[in-house]
Scaffold this motif. Sequence first.
Motif, PDB file in Angstrom:
ATOM      1  N   ILE A  87      33.911  47.354  48.136  1.00  0.00           N
ATOM      2  CA  ILE A  87      32.841  46.433  47.709  1.00  0.00           C
ATOM      3  C   ILE A  87      31.847  47.220  46.865  1.00  0.00           C
ATOM      4  N   ILE A  88      31.662  46.784  45.628  1.00  0.00           N
ATOM      5  CA  ILE A  88      30.676  47.396  44.744  1.00  0.00           C
ATOM      6  C   ILE A  88      29.395  46.572  44.810  1.00  0.00           C
ATOM      7  N   ALA A 106      30.482  42.501  36.607  1.00  0.00           N
ATOM      8  CA  ALA A 106      31.040  42.059  37.889  1.00  0.00           C
ATOM      9  C   ALA A 106      32.440  41.506  37.703  1.00  0.00           C
ATOM     10  N   ASP A 107      32.634  40.732  36.652  1.00  0.00           N
ATOM     11  CA  ASP A 107      33.953  40.167  36.363  1.00  0.00           C
ATOM     12  C   ASP A 107      34.980  41.274  36.146  1.00  0.00           C
ATOM     13  N   HIS A 112      39.699  44.238  38.604  1.00  0.00           N
ATOM     14  CA  HIS A 112      40.364  45.525  38.791  1.00  0.00           C
ATOM     15  C   HIS A 112      40.295  46.002  40.242  1.00  0.00           C
ATOM     16  N   GLY A 113      40.303  45.036  41.164  1.00  0.00           N
ATOM     17  CA  GLY A 113      40.551  45.374  42.558  1.00  0.00           C
ATOM     18  C   GLY A 113      39.352  45.556  43.459  1.00  0.00           C
ATOM     19  N   TYR A 114      38.176  45.008  43.070  1.00  0.00           N
ATOM     20  CA  TYR A 114      36.993  45.188  43.906  1.00  0.00           C
ATOM     21  C   TYR A 114      36.249  43.872  44.126  1.00  0.00           C
ATOM     22  N   TYR A 115      35.692  43.735  45.333  1.00  0.00           N
ATOM     23  CA  TYR A 115      34.652  42.732  45.524  1.00  0.00           C
ATOM     24  C   TYR A 115      33.380  43.279  44.877  1.00  0.00           C
ATOM     25  N   VAL A 116      32.545  42.387  44.371  1.00  0.00           N
ATOM     26  CA  VAL A 116      31.277  42.804  43.786  1.00  0.00           C
ATOM     27  C   VAL A 116      30.167  41.952  44.377  1.00  0.00           C
ATOM     28  N   LEU A 158      35.067  47.177  54.270  1.00  0.00           N
ATOM     29  CA  LEU A 158      35.642  48.000  53.214  1.00  0.00           C
ATOM     30  C   LEU A 158      34.630  49.064  52.785  1.00  0.00           C
ATOM     31  N   PRO A 159      35.097  50.134  52.146  1.00  0.00           N
ATOM     32  CA  PRO A 159      34.167  51.153  51.655  1.00  0.00           C
ATOM     33  C   PRO A 159      33.160  50.562  50.668  1.00  0.00           C
TER      34      PRO A 159
END
Length: 358
Positions: A87-88, A106-107, A112-116, A158-159
């Motif tokens: 998660i970013i 964010a999009d 590319h594999g992350y929640y934002v 998640l990290p």
Amino acid sequence: MKSSSKKKKLLFIVLSIIVVLLIAGDWGLSVMVYNENFNRRFESYEPYRLYVEDFDGLQRTKYEFASDKGQKLTGYMYSLGEGQRGIIVMAHGFGGGGHNSYMDCADYFARHGYYVFAYDATGNDESEGEGIGGLPQGTIDLDYAVTFVEESGEFPDLPIALFGHSWGGYSVCSVLTYHPEVKTVIACSGFNSSVNLFESEGKKQIGDGIYLMLPFVKLHERIKYGGYASNTAMDGFAKSDAAVMIVHSLDDEVVPVEYGYDIYHEKYKDDPRFSFLLFEDAGHNYFNGDAYRDAFNAEFDKWLETLDYDYDAAENKERFSEDKADHIYRNLDREKWCNSLDLELFQDFVDFYDQSMH
């Protein structure tokens, strides 16, 4: 002798009163200037606003959470697909409203594999607050945002990674003092200390006179924000083992490199957990590599020259506001505007996250 002694005492009292009044006046002026510049409310400019519908398949869920004084902040979890690696949490810059103008970032991360998780800081867009208050509020709001993501039970375990630009670049580094568990940070065009931006802008306006105000600004922030005010990005680095990428440009006039990049590079240039990326002539905002935005802005400048009235005059303020919005609505290619990120740069960002999130 007694008369002479009384005169000396009177003189001492008068001089003391003058000194106190001068200090009080400088303090009051410093706080007034600070508030005029930083304790303001900011809204995203409607004609340039981004919408989730502008990005194919992007999903988001709205959340509200409280910050330090109980003010409600609004945030959104952005996602696309499954199999996210972390998660970013994104912290936006100063002066342009909330996180809206970073929705394209964010999009990209979501694709590319992350929640934002992106939110509007106090006094911005959908969040409460008559004004921001001061720059340490950025670190405070981010502290509460990360805690909300970690402890609310609303998000996957998640990290956590951080991404910030300008004011957000300062916030994502200084918040490491309070969240050493964060795995990785990308800080773009950030500054080390909360007073750096006041100093940088002040030097442009009044030169070295700004240094007479800085002690009072520091005291004002300390009284208002406590330890958050004196906490710096360097303090955050010292309290954390996070992987850190620092991005800046030599010609940045908003946050000159000596307030951030140079400080970090001097100490951490040989530290393997730090990565440094320095542009020469990219300015303060270098996320957009597509030429469309530059072309649109150039055409906008030409349009200004065609106006048959003084658009800077106070009596024409409302007229110009309407004409400007109409021009943008009629001429802006939204698809190009919303898809103009520097893809090579953002792929470097994703690669850095991928390598350091494990």
